[in-house]
Design an enzyme around this catalytic site. Structure first.
Site, PDB file in Angstrom:
ATOM      1  N   ASP A  69       0.670  -0.911  -0.006  1.00  0.00           N
ATOM      2  CA  ASP A  69      -0.227   0.063  -0.028  1.00  0.00           C
ATOM      3  C   ASP A  69       0.978   1.093   0.301  1.00  0.00           C
ATOM      4  O   ASP A  69       2.272   0.984  -0.113  1.00  0.00           O
ATOM      5  CB  ASP A  69      -1.005   0.286   1.156  1.00  0.00           C
ATOM      6  N   ASN A 138      -8.098  -0.377  14.038  1.00  0.00           N
ATOM      7  CA  ASN A 138      -9.516  -0.430  13.701  1.00  0.00           C
ATOM      8  C   ASN A 138      -8.925  -1.557  12.931  1.00  0.00           C
ATOM      9  O   ASN A 138     -11.026  -1.693  11.960  1.00  0.00           O
ATOM     10  CB  ASN A 138      -9.390   0.929  12.830  1.00  0.00           C
ATOM     11  N   HIS A 140      -7.514  -2.781  10.322  1.00  0.00           N
ATOM     12  CA  HIS A 140      -7.424  -2.611   8.570  1.00  0.00           C
ATOM     13  C   HIS A 140      -6.204  -3.610   8.374  1.00  0.00           C
ATOM     14  O   HIS A 140      -5.223  -3.760   9.583  1.00  0.00           O
ATOM     15  CB  HIS A 140      -7.153  -0.985   8.545  1.00  0.00           C
ATOM     16  N   GLU A 145      -9.639  -0.430   5.258  1.00  0.00           N
ATOM     17  CA  GLU A 145     -10.250   0.343   6.407  1.00  0.00           C
ATOM     18  C   GLU A 145     -11.988   0.204   6.686  1.00  0.00           C
ATOM     19  O   GLU A 145     -11.684  -0.900   5.764  1.00  0.00           O
ATOM     20  CB  GLU A 145     -10.661   2.155   6.169  1.00  0.00           C
TER      21      GLU A 145
END
Length: 249
Positions: A69, A138, A140, A145
């Site tokens: 990424d 979170n 991810h 996300e």
């Protein structure tokens, strides 16, 4: 389906195990297509891989590396970019040629066309043999996300607030982080092997949730329960809340 879980006494042992997985793949398939993350979690793994390469115990001469990424707007020369970190921590030390490295251009004029470029290359290579992942607070995976659909290949994302805040640790001064560009959930699920790395107490609840039900896009790491060949490599702290017997680990 619960992924295989391997818990190690500390970060160093976890990192060595991760490097061993990569080396074992290269020994079996020297031209493997491998997707590796940047950031802080894989630094120990990279250190072990560089050491193995320098000792002649790992051969990267035929493999293909695919970046996981990138922050939209940042390139390989920008401090804190995914390309910058992985060049620093790994690529420059193992002598990969330019044609062995495929990475998102965060400065591409059209990031959506950049996604199409990466998707096409990965497809032509026959998919990923191995994808190594970290996991966000979170949940991810890469920059997929919460709320990301399971059917995504490479795509542009609006960054979650948690990611915007935690991402600042990679920069010496405050960075404007709004969008990311990332390999998708389908890339993860279609990879022949997926390995998740996590260490430290701050990841214990994340790992606990990743291995719990329901499997939901609201917590992307749970999707690894749907993977046919996934493994969690954890240090003792990250694995401290897992309620499994020793036979499961």
């Amino acid at each position: 389906m619960i992924p295989k879980i391997s818990i190690y006494p500390d970060y160093e042992a976890m990192s060595l195990a991760a490097a061993d997985r990569v080396i074992a793949l290269l020994n079996h398939k020297p031209d493997a297509v491998i997707c590796l993350p940047s950031g802080s979690t894989p630094v120990g793994m990279f250190r072990e891989l560089v050491s193995a390469s320098q000792k002649g115990n790992a051969d990267f001469s035929r493999c293909i590396f695919v970046g996981l990424d990138e922050w939209v707007g940042l390139g390989g020369d920008d401090e804190g970019s995914g390309r910058y970190m992985i060049n620093r921590d790994f690529l420059k030390s193992v002598g990969l040629k330019d044609n062995q490295v495929i990475f998102f251009d965060g400065k591409a004029r059209d990031p959506y066309l950049e996604c199409e470029r990466i998707n096409k290359i990965v497809s032509e290579l026959g998919g990923l043999d191995l994808i190594v992942l970290g996991v966000g607070l979170n949940g991810h995976l890469a920059l997929n996300e919460p709320g990301t659909a399971w059917n995504t290949y490479a795509h542009v994302v609006e960054l979650d607030e948690v990611t915007k805040v935690t991402g600042q640790k990679y920069f010496s001064k405050t960075a404007v982080l709004e969008k990311g560009i990332t390999m998708g959930i389908r890339h993860i699920l279609e990879a022949k092997t997926a390995i998740l790395l996590a260490n430290g107490n701050q990841k214990a609840k994340v790992i606990q949730r990743a291995l719990s039900f329901p499997v939901t896009p609201a917590f992307p790491a749970t999707v690894l329960q749907n993977h046919l060949n996934a493994e969690f490599l954890l240090d003792r702290e990250a694995g401290s809340l897992i309620d499994w017997t020793s036979e499961n680990i």
